[in-house]
Design a protein around this motif. Structure first.
Motif, PDB file in Angstrom:
ATOM      1  N   THR A   1      -8.851   6.012  10.003  1.00 51.16           N
ATOM      2  CA  THR A   1      -7.624   5.184   9.729  1.00 51.16           C
ATOM      3  C   THR A   1      -8.099   4.003   8.994  1.00 51.16           C
ATOM      4  O   THR A   1      -8.839   3.258   9.191  1.00 51.16           O
ATOM      5  CB  THR A   1      -7.175   4.817  11.146  1.00 51.16           C
ATOM      6  N   LEU A   2      -7.346   3.750   7.742  1.00 46.66           N
ATOM      7  CA  LEU A   2      -7.303   2.532   7.195  1.00 46.66           C
ATOM      8  C   LEU A   2      -6.377   1.474   7.515  1.00 46.66           C
ATOM      9  O   LEU A   2      -5.172   1.902   7.208  1.00 46.66           O
ATOM     10  CB  LEU A   2      -7.520   2.723   5.532  1.00 46.66           C
ATOM     11  N   SER A   3      -6.556   0.273   7.771  1.00 49.79           N
ATOM     12  CA  SER A   3      -5.576  -0.779   8.257  1.00 49.79           C
ATOM     13  C   SER A   3      -5.226  -1.484   7.262  1.00 49.79           C
ATOM     14  O   SER A   3      -5.986  -1.860   6.272  1.00 49.79           O
ATOM     15  CB  SER A   3      -6.287  -1.305   9.489  1.00 49.79           C
ATOM     16  N   VAL A   4      -4.217  -1.913   6.881  1.00 49.21           N
ATOM     17  CA  VAL A   4      -3.814  -2.926   5.968  1.00 49.21           C
ATOM     18  C   VAL A   4      -4.285  -4.336   6.211  1.00 49.21           C
ATOM     19  O   VAL A   4      -4.826  -4.758   5.242  1.00 49.21           O
ATOM     20  CB  VAL A   4      -2.156  -2.938   5.883  1.00 49.21           C
TER      21      VAL A   4
ATOM     22  N   VAL B   1       0.936  -1.090  -0.084  1.00 50.73           N
ATOM     23  CA  VAL B   1       0.049   0.076   0.079  1.00 50.73           C
ATOM     24  C   VAL B   1       1.011   1.206  -0.097  1.00 50.73           C
ATOM     25  O   VAL B   1       1.959   1.449   0.779  1.00 50.73           O
ATOM     26  CB  VAL B   1      -0.957  -0.189   1.177  1.00 50.73           C
ATOM     27  N   ILE B   2       0.791   2.102  -0.930  1.00 45.70           N
ATOM     28  CA  ILE B   2       1.496   3.530  -0.920  1.00 45.70           C
ATOM     29  C   ILE B   2       0.394   4.518  -1.101  1.00 45.70           C
ATOM     30  O   ILE B   2      -0.616   4.598  -1.652  1.00 45.70           O
ATOM     31  CB  ILE B   2       2.128   3.653  -2.244  1.00 45.70           C
ATOM     32  N   PHE B   3       0.570   5.556  -0.164  1.00 50.00           N
ATOM     33  CA  PHE B   3      -0.286   6.734   0.088  1.00 50.00           C
ATOM     34  C   PHE B   3       0.369   8.144  -0.364  1.00 50.00           C
ATOM     35  O   PHE B   3       1.451   8.465   0.144  1.00 50.00           O
ATOM     36  CB  PHE B   3      -0.974   6.843   1.417  1.00 50.00           C
ATOM     37  N   TYR B   4      -0.220   8.752  -1.362  1.00 54.19           N
ATOM     38  CA  TYR B   4       0.354  10.032  -1.696  1.00 54.19           C
ATOM     39  C   TYR B   4      -0.542  11.146  -1.097  1.00 54.19           C
ATOM     40  O   TYR B   4      -1.845  11.162  -1.305  1.00 54.19           O
ATOM     41  CB  TYR B   4       0.067  10.011  -3.339  1.00 54.19           C
TER      42      TYR B   4
ATOM     43  N   ASP C   1       2.838   0.136   6.052  1.00 53.72           N
ATOM     44  CA  ASP C   1       2.765  -0.852   6.585  1.00 53.72           C
ATOM     45  C   ASP C   1       1.592  -1.581   7.351  1.00 53.72           C
ATOM     46  O   ASP C   1       1.180  -2.698   7.323  1.00 53.72           O
ATOM     47  CB  ASP C   1       4.184  -1.303   7.497  1.00 53.72           C
ATOM     48  N   GLU C   2       1.085  -0.803   8.288  1.00 46.57           N
ATOM     49  CA  GLU C   2       0.083  -1.189   9.263  1.00 46.57           C
ATOM     50  C   GLU C   2      -1.235  -0.459   9.075  1.00 46.57           C
ATOM     51  O   GLU C   2      -2.196  -0.856   8.879  1.00 46.57           O
ATOM     52  CB  GLU C   2       0.392  -0.982  10.762  1.00 46.57           C
ATOM     53  N   SER C   3      -1.111   0.706   9.056  1.00 46.94           N
ATOM     54  CA  SER C   3      -2.412   1.819   8.812  1.00 46.94           C
ATOM     55  C   SER C   3      -1.977   3.021   8.295  1.00 46.94           C
ATOM     56  O   SER C   3      -0.867   3.463   8.546  1.00 46.94           O
ATOM     57  CB  SER C   3      -3.154   1.834   9.923  1.00 46.94           C
ATOM     58  N   VAL C   4      -2.858   3.745   7.852  1.00 47.47           N
ATOM     59  CA  VAL C   4      -2.974   5.049   7.218  1.00 47.47           C
ATOM     60  C   VAL C   4      -4.056   5.986   7.796  1.00 47.47           C
ATOM     61  O   VAL C   4      -5.157   5.634   7.576  1.00 47.47           O
ATOM     62  CB  VAL C   4      -2.496   5.197   5.760  1.00 47.47           C
ATOM     63  N   GLU C   5      -3.748   7.289   8.010  1.00 46.97           N
ATOM     64  CA  GLU C   5      -4.764   8.148   8.238  1.00 46.97           C
ATOM     65  C   GLU C   5      -5.280   8.882   6.866  1.00 46.97           C
ATOM     66  O   GLU C   5      -4.421   9.272   6.249  1.00 46.97           O
ATOM     67  CB  GLU C   5      -4.267   9.462   9.268  1.00 46.97           C
ATOM     68  N   LEU C   6      -6.343   8.677   6.739  1.00 46.37           N
ATOM     69  CA  LEU C   6      -6.882   9.241   5.357  1.00 46.37           C
ATOM     70  C   LEU C   6      -7.604  10.526   5.420  1.00 46.37           C
ATOM     71  O   LEU C   6      -8.344  10.573   6.384  1.00 46.37           O
ATOM     72  CB  LEU C   6      -7.772   8.227   4.681  1.00 46.37           C
ATOM     73  N   PRO C   7      -7.243  11.448   4.629  1.00 42.29           N
ATOM     74  CA  PRO C   7      -8.147  12.665   4.668  1.00 42.29           C
ATOM     75  C   PRO C   7      -9.564  12.532   4.281  1.00 42.29           C
ATOM     76  O   PRO C   7     -10.039  11.324   3.840  1.00 42.29           O
ATOM     77  CB  PRO C   7      -7.365  13.607   3.813  1.00 42.29           C
TER      78      PRO C   7
END
Length: 183
Positions: free
Chosen positions: A171-174, A144-147, A160-166
């Motif tokens: 929070t989206l977890s992998v 997963v890659i987030f720009y 790797d684990e999670s990302v805060e999305l606008p």
């Protein structure tokens, strides 16, 4: 993207294009490109993400759309139309069935789309004024890659684990993204 049509189309012809019903078409520099069908992992990933997004958009201030919402991008004065896997819209600027101001775009990478999604589309999507993020999720191996748009410009991170999305403020977890995918 797959192979282009053998003739060019005007923008109006594309927007009124009535090719085979089960085929999704993108429009780049006068050519229409049929989109490959999605694999089972691709569909499961999309469903997992949409499930999280839908739960976060219940108040109706933002909407997430799956697969068939066209997104218009302008590059060097030319309009391009893409069909991302998921589009999040908070301040819609719909023109017909085309969105011009998405807040967040998700593309699920596959063998036939990976190079386009990670090169041309990254560049094109970053031209959208209101776009706050572009998430790519691999359907063939966990990745997963987030720009993210920041005051300093666009930055990317490998997740790797999670990302805060606008936009949706979530929070989206992998692990949730790949639940029951087998990767």
């Amino acid at each position: 993207m797959t192979e282009p049509a053998y003739r060019t189309y005007t923008e109006e012809e594309y927007l009124n294009h009535s090719g085979p019903e089960k085929v999704r078409w993108e429009y780049v520099d006068g050519f229409v490109y049929a989109q490959a069908g999605a694999s089972l992992p691709h569909n499961r990933i999309s469903t997992n993400i949409q499930r999280v997004f839908a739960a976060s958009s219940l108040d109706g201030s933002c909407w997430s759309y799956v697969s068939d919402l066209k997104v218009r991008v302008v590059r060097d004065g030319n309009r391009r139309y893409y069909l991302p896997e998921i589009v999040v819209v908070c301040n819609s600027n719909m023109v017909g069935d085309v969105e011009t101001q998405p807040c967040l775009i998700v593309e699920i990478l596959g063998a036939s789309t990976r190079n386009i999604d990670l090169t041309f589309k990254v560049s094109d999507y970053q031209r959208i004024e209101g776009l706050q993020g572009y998430l790519t999720v691999d359907s063939e191996a966990r990745g997963v890659i987030f720009y993210r748009r920041t005051p300093e410009g666009w930055q990317f991170e490998t997740v790797d684990e999670s990302v805060e999305l606008p936009c949706l403020g979530l929070t989206l977890s992998v692990p949730e993204t790949y639940r029951n995918v087998g990767l």
